[in-house]
Design an enzyme around this catalytic site. Sequence first.
Site, mmCIF file in Angstrom:
data_model
loop_
_atom_site.group_PDB
_atom_site.id
_atom_site.type_symbol
_atom_site.label_atom_id
_atom_site.label_comp_id
_atom_site.label_asym_id
_atom_site.label_seq_id
_atom_site.Cartn_x
_atom_site.Cartn_y
_atom_site.Cartn_z
ATOM 1 N N ASP A 78 31.436 -4.941 -20.364
ATOM 2 C CA ASP A 78 30.951 -3.636 -19.908
ATOM 3 C C ASP A 78 32.001 -2.577 -20.234
ATOM 4 O O ASP A 78 33.116 -2.906 -20.626
ATOM 5 C CB ASP A 78 30.650 -3.651 -18.401
ATOM 6 C CG ASP A 78 31.778 -4.262 -17.596
ATOM 7 O OD1 ASP A 78 32.949 -4.091 -17.976
ATOM 8 O OD2 ASP A 78 31.488 -4.915 -16.579
ATOM 9 N N ASP A 80 34.046 0.512 -18.624
ATOM 10 C CA ASP A 80 34.412 1.272 -17.426
ATOM 11 C C ASP A 80 35.121 2.550 -17.858
ATOM 12 O O ASP A 80 35.876 2.553 -18.828
ATOM 13 C CB ASP A 80 35.334 0.441 -16.531
ATOM 14 C CG ASP A 80 34.679 -0.858 -16.089
ATOM 15 O OD1 ASP A 80 33.523 -0.793 -15.627
ATOM 16 O OD2 ASP A 80 35.305 -1.924 -16.227
ATOM 17 N N ASP A 165 45.795 -3.972 -12.279
ATOM 18 C CA ASP A 165 46.380 -5.290 -12.029
ATOM 19 C C ASP A 165 47.292 -5.793 -13.155
ATOM 20 O O ASP A 165 48.483 -5.989 -12.955
ATOM 21 C CB ASP A 165 45.290 -6.320 -11.660
ATOM 22 C CG ASP A 165 44.077 -6.295 -12.577
ATOM 23 O OD1 ASP A 165 44.094 -5.578 -13.597
ATOM 24 O OD2 ASP A 165 43.090 -7.007 -12.273
HETATM 25 P P1 ATP Z 1 35.675 -7.826 -17.365
HETATM 26 O O1 ATP Z 1 35.658 -8.021 -18.833
HETATM 27 O O2 ATP Z 1 35.512 -9.081 -16.607
HETATM 28 O O3 ATP Z 1 34.783 -6.711 -16.879
HETATM 29 P P2 ATP Z 1 37.730 -6.011 -16.531
HETATM 30 O O4 ATP Z 1 39.211 -6.005 -16.805
HETATM 31 O O5 ATP Z 1 36.960 -4.854 -17.055
HETATM 32 O O6 ATP Z 1 37.180 -7.392 -17.075
HETATM 33 P P3 ATP Z 1 36.692 -5.286 -13.973
HETATM 34 O O7 ATP Z 1 36.528 -6.139 -12.774
HETATM 35 O O8 ATP Z 1 35.502 -4.721 -14.645
HETATM 36 O O9 ATP Z 1 37.561 -6.140 -14.993
HETATM 37 O O10 ATP Z 1 37.663 -4.123 -13.554
HETATM 38 C C1 ATP Z 1 37.935 -3.007 -14.396
HETATM 39 C C2 ATP Z 1 39.397 -2.621 -14.314
HETATM 40 O O11 ATP Z 1 39.732 -2.244 -12.973
HETATM 41 C C3 ATP Z 1 40.365 -3.745 -14.645
HETATM 42 O O12 ATP Z 1 40.604 -3.839 -16.018
HETATM 43 C C4 ATP Z 1 41.598 -3.344 -13.875
HETATM 44 O O13 ATP Z 1 42.335 -2.375 -14.584
HETATM 45 C C5 ATP Z 1 41.026 -2.689 -12.632
HETATM 46 N N1 ATP Z 1 40.924 -3.634 -11.503
HETATM 47 C C6 ATP Z 1 39.846 -4.376 -11.154
HETATM 48 N N2 ATP Z 1 40.089 -5.133 -10.077
HETATM 49 C C7 ATP Z 1 41.356 -4.883 -9.719
HETATM 50 C C8 ATP Z 1 42.204 -5.338 -8.667
HETATM 51 N N3 ATP Z 1 41.776 -6.241 -7.790
HETATM 52 N N4 ATP Z 1 43.459 -4.845 -8.593
HETATM 53 C C9 ATP Z 1 43.894 -3.910 -9.485
HETATM 54 N N5 ATP Z 1 43.146 -3.459 -10.508
HETATM 55 C C10 ATP Z 1 41.897 -3.911 -10.619
HETATM 56 MG MG MG Z 2 34.898 -4.449 -16.740
#
Ligand code: ATP
Ligand code: MG
Length: 471
Positions: A78, A80, A165
């Site tokens: 996705d 963001d 994170d």
């Molecule tokens: P995915 O491909 O699974 O979506 P993602 O890295 O985009 O991986 P998301 O859960 O969509 O993960 O979260 C988007 C962003 O928000 C992450 O890349 C990170 O920077 C931040 N984030 C999400 N959860 C946390 C957390 N628990 N603590 C700190 N930052 C977070």
């Molecule tokens: Mg994501």
Amino acid sequence: MFNRVTSFCRKVLNRDNKVREIDDLKLEIIPRQEHGISRKDISENALKVLYRLNKAGYEAYLVGGGVRDLLLETEPKDFDIATNATPDEVRKLFRNCRLVGRRFRLAHILFGRDVIEVATFRGHHSGEKSESKGDKNASQSQSNDGMLLRDNVYGTIDEDAQRRDFTVNALYYNIDDFSVRDYAGGVEDLKNRVIRLIGDPETRYREDPVRMLRAVRFAAKLNMEINAATAAPIPALAHLLRDIPSARLFEESLKLLQSGHGYDTYVMLREYNLFSPLFPILEEHFTEDRNSKCEQMMALVLKSTDERIATQQRINPAFMYAAMLWYPLETRAEEIAFESGLSYYDAFMVAANDILDEQVKSIAIPRRFTAMIRDIWQLQLRLSRRSGTRAYKLLEQQKFRAAYDFLDMRGNVEGGQLSELAQWWNDFQRADRDDRNDMVQVLNKASSTKKVRRRRKAKPRRRKPQSNQES
Ligand code: ATP
Ligand code: MG
């Protein structure tokens, strides 16, 4: 791609004006011509949102997994977006916008089924210190879903980066000049395939224990190593997950086990003691050789889920949970039947309730799935009764296919009669009408012979007056 990363890193390090120190982070700005992200790789909807924010005078960045995965040349799950516009300001710009989240408000921009999440930069909270959800003094400073309340303060992009994170998730693609902002050496870590937390690992895990699950998830999904300092505190802190609300853990469990790398993730979760806080019931069914029936079933169901995702087939969380919890259910049903004298069927139904009640304490499996799990379980008992019209009726059951697939897995684990039964059902489904009738006739004959034998054996007992009363 990595050659590309190496070359732009070297260039950037030589340009002082593109490197800036922010607290303990060092920002590197990688210009458009020195990274591989192209607008054609970004979804049209995400681009629309980025451009509209930018045109209205706000900062707008693609962030997190979207940027990370594009740099890795894989397709992002996705996109963001992060911006300095507040949620209300975002809402004013988009008719198709919905604000979500009670504490930290996020804007969802809806394009049919596609949802683009827009988050306002998060800032520091005054008096920031690490807290643990398990720590009573600190618990009030956390929201219901386990995130720190200090996350609910808006800030600058620099502050936002510190709240992220992992280094590989603190990468921002700027729609204004198409540069990438790398705040924590994420590009270098991508190149070396390292998952590394930003800041002090123990502090960051205590702030939000779900980060431990995320470390494992990204390592398994991206085929990366968890950096030693990031990995070290996990086994000892894994128990903190027991304090995370079960609804949040349900969402996480799907991301962990139903995103295409479930088996590798499961193996790694066990390595880091992270599995048992999620599935405490399974603990006693695991053995040292890692080959108990329950463990064989885990491997089968997770590998088959991964395969189905790879070949774009539908998956259902209920099936996975039904399979994972099956052997604990069987054991519990036998115990209850033995202790209470209930029939096995009744004991089985009581055990099904028990097991689900216990599991939802850690992972809140929604009702629509628990109902399906029960169906799949109950059908296992019915699949062995096939004579008369039963087999035909079973074929018409809505959950027949799932129940059969699961029976087949049980047959793979246990062999013997179960795999013969699974084979019978396999043949029955493929057979034409006449063959099906023949198959059932064979069973009918076998069962009537059995009945005759049973009657003959039973005769002498029937003469006793007591047995007559019973029947
Ligand atoms: P995915 O491909 O699974 O979506 P993602 O890295 O985009 O991986 P998301 O859960 O969509 O993960 O979260 C988007 C962003 O928000 C992450 O890349 C990170 O920077 C931040 N984030 C999400 N959860 C946390 C957390 N628990 N603590 C700190 N930052 C977070
Ligand atoms: Mg994501």
